[in-house]
Design a protein around this motif. Structure first.
Motif, PDB file in Angstrom:
ATOM      1  N   ILE A   1      -6.617  34.708 -25.176  1.00  0.00           N
ATOM      2  CA  ILE A   1      -7.857  34.729 -24.475  1.00  0.00           C
ATOM      3  C   ILE A   1      -8.876  33.812 -25.209  1.00  0.00           C
ATOM      4  O   ILE A   1      -8.960  34.081 -26.431  1.00  0.00           O
ATOM      5  CB  ILE A   1      -8.473  35.760 -23.854  1.00  0.00           C
ATOM      6  N   GLU A   2      -9.481  32.706 -24.646  1.00  0.00           N
ATOM      7  CA  GLU A   2     -10.467  32.107 -25.359  1.00  0.00           C
ATOM      8  C   GLU A   2     -11.662  32.076 -24.178  1.00  0.00           C
ATOM      9  O   GLU A   2     -11.263  31.826 -23.149  1.00  0.00           O
ATOM     10  CB  GLU A   2     -10.151  30.557 -25.661  1.00  0.00           C
ATOM     11  N   ASN A   3     -12.721  32.203 -24.810  1.00  0.00           N
ATOM     12  CA  ASN A   3     -13.881  32.444 -23.824  1.00  0.00           C
ATOM     13  C   ASN A   3     -15.228  31.755 -24.257  1.00  0.00           C
ATOM     14  O   ASN A   3     -16.134  32.433 -24.710  1.00  0.00           O
ATOM     15  CB  ASN A   3     -14.123  34.068 -23.737  1.00  0.00           C
TER      16      ASN A   3
ATOM     17  N   ALA B   1     -11.111  27.766 -20.151  1.00  0.00           N
ATOM     18  CA  ALA B   1     -11.327  28.676 -21.411  1.00  0.00           C
ATOM     19  C   ALA B   1     -12.770  28.877 -21.376  1.00  0.00           C
ATOM     20  O   ALA B   1     -13.545  29.230 -22.469  1.00  0.00           O
ATOM     21  CB  ALA B   1     -10.825  27.994 -22.539  1.00  0.00           C
TER      22      ALA B   1
ATOM     23  N   LYS C   1     -10.018  32.531 -20.481  1.00  0.00           N
ATOM     24  CA  LYS C   1      -8.534  32.924 -20.681  1.00  0.00           C
ATOM     25  C   LYS C   1      -7.707  31.870 -21.535  1.00  0.00           C
ATOM     26  O   LYS C   1      -8.393  30.920 -22.245  1.00  0.00           O
ATOM     27  CB  LYS C   1      -7.854  32.845 -19.217  1.00  0.00           C
TER      28      LYS C   1
ATOM     29  N   GLN D   1      -1.257  28.012 -21.233  1.00  0.00           N
ATOM     30  CA  GLN D   1      -0.342  28.762 -20.256  1.00  0.00           C
ATOM     31  C   GLN D   1       0.849  27.951 -19.624  1.00  0.00           C
ATOM     32  O   GLN D   1       1.750  28.710 -19.538  1.00  0.00           O
ATOM     33  CB  GLN D   1      -1.637  28.761 -18.940  1.00  0.00           C
TER      34      GLN D   1
ATOM     35  N   LEU E   1     -12.014  38.505 -29.321  1.00  0.00           N
ATOM     36  CA  LEU E   1     -11.523  37.254 -29.591  1.00  0.00           C
ATOM     37  C   LEU E   1     -11.704  36.443 -30.757  1.00  0.00           C
ATOM     38  O   LEU E   1     -12.833  36.621 -31.371  1.00  0.00           O
ATOM     39  CB  LEU E   1     -12.068  36.666 -28.235  1.00  0.00           C
TER      40      LEU E   1
ATOM     41  N   GLU F   1     -11.346  43.107 -17.967  1.00  0.00           N
ATOM     42  CA  GLU F   1     -11.213  41.730 -18.224  1.00  0.00           C
ATOM     43  C   GLU F   1      -9.722  41.185 -18.841  1.00  0.00           C
ATOM     44  O   GLU F   1      -9.625  40.086 -18.468  1.00  0.00           O
ATOM     45  CB  GLU F   1     -12.189  41.643 -19.615  1.00  0.00           C
TER      46      GLU F   1
ATOM     47  N   ALA G   1      -8.304  37.961 -17.005  1.00  0.00           N
ATOM     48  CA  ALA G   1      -7.980  36.845 -18.107  1.00  0.00           C
ATOM     49  C   ALA G   1      -6.371  36.375 -17.883  1.00  0.00           C
ATOM     50  O   ALA G   1      -5.964  35.254 -17.936  1.00  0.00           O
ATOM     51  CB  ALA G   1      -8.460  37.063 -19.415  1.00  0.00           C
ATOM     52  N   PHE G   2      -5.651  37.356 -17.539  1.00  0.00           N
ATOM     53  CA  PHE G   2      -4.091  37.145 -17.462  1.00  0.00           C
ATOM     54  C   PHE G   2      -3.579  37.252 -15.933  1.00  0.00           C
ATOM     55  O   PHE G   2      -2.446  37.180 -15.862  1.00  0.00           O
ATOM     56  CB  PHE G   2      -3.363  38.164 -18.194  1.00  0.00           C
TER      57      PHE G   2
END
Length: 246
Positions: free
Chosen positions: A163-165, A185, A191, A197, A224, A237, A241-242
């Protein structure tokens, strides 16, 4: 405000995140993404184990002052390279703390572009040194393989790149803000970016199983490596995110 662009200051300072868990925000690095050099904020996580020893996840660029601050918390016992991208500064931290045991994600010995000291390979079960308080699982993929962790006492999930946010307000160039949003992201809907992905296409069943295990852990917060962490509603979350993998 101008200081909105400062990445998570103060840098190189341990900040309490949960009981026995600290995060340390480091300087930005230039990462290759779709042929571009993009500024990425960096972050490491420090956990104090029941014996007083310290567990350092994804060490950031080595800094003598930071090393001294961390050593004041206790002896550094474990250095964690949690995936096949987060390893570069491990040798520098190992030189400063030669008594620490190194642990690396599977495949890093072949993927690393810098020689690594001798290390143990992380797997799908926790090392005996931290099994009392930390769970872990292996997420194999195409672009990267990552090992993720749960600090059980604080219900803190520790992720790296899955996960990148990134917060758009912290990104100065407009074109870069647009790219981050396009990649998927950007906060508040951070995400894995789209290229990551897609890299899990052949591993989607394994990824789905790993994500379900993380959801079963019912984390309360999530650390993260890049972007805003989640200090509440961790399981919510995680499902959000997934959703692309479930």
């Amino acid at each position: 405000m101008a200081d909105a662009f400062v990445p998570y200051a103060p840098l190189n300072v341990p900040k309490p995140f949960a009981d026995a868990v600290w995060i340390v925000d480091g300087p930005e690095i230039a990462m290759d993404y779709l042929g571009l050099k993009l500024p990425f904020p960096t972050r490491m996580t420090v956990v104090r184990l029941p014996d007083g020893g310290l567990w350092l996840h994804s060490p950031i660029a080595f800094d003598q002052g930071l090393a001294a601050s961390i050593a004041a918390f206790g002896p550094v016992r474990h250095l964690i390279a949690p995936n096949t991208l987060h390893y570069w500064w491990i040798p520098d931290w190992a030189a400063r703390f030669p008594e620490a045991q190194l642990h690396a994600a599977p495949g890093l010995d072949k993927a690393a572009k810098r020689p690594l000291p001798p290390h143990r390979v992380l797997g799908d079960a926790p090392d005996p040194a931290w099994t009392e308080v930390i769970d872990q699982l292996l997420v194999p993929g195409g672009l990267l393989t990552e090992v993720d962790f749960l600090h059980r006492p604080s219900r803190t999930l520790i992720l790296t790149d899955l996960i990148e946010n990134f917060e758009p307000r912290r990104i100065r160039p407009r074109w870069l803000r647009a790219l981050v949003r396009w990649s998927g992201a950007a906060d508040p809907d951070g995400k894995a970016p789209i290229d990551m992905q897609l890299s899990f296409w052949r591993h989607k069943r394994t990824l789905r199983s790993a994500v379900r295990r993380m959801i079963d852990w019912a984390p309360e917060q999530i650390v993260l490596a890049h972007g805003r962490c989640y200090d509440r509603d961790g399981t919510v979350e995680l499902k959000r995110a997934f959703r692309w993998a479930l």
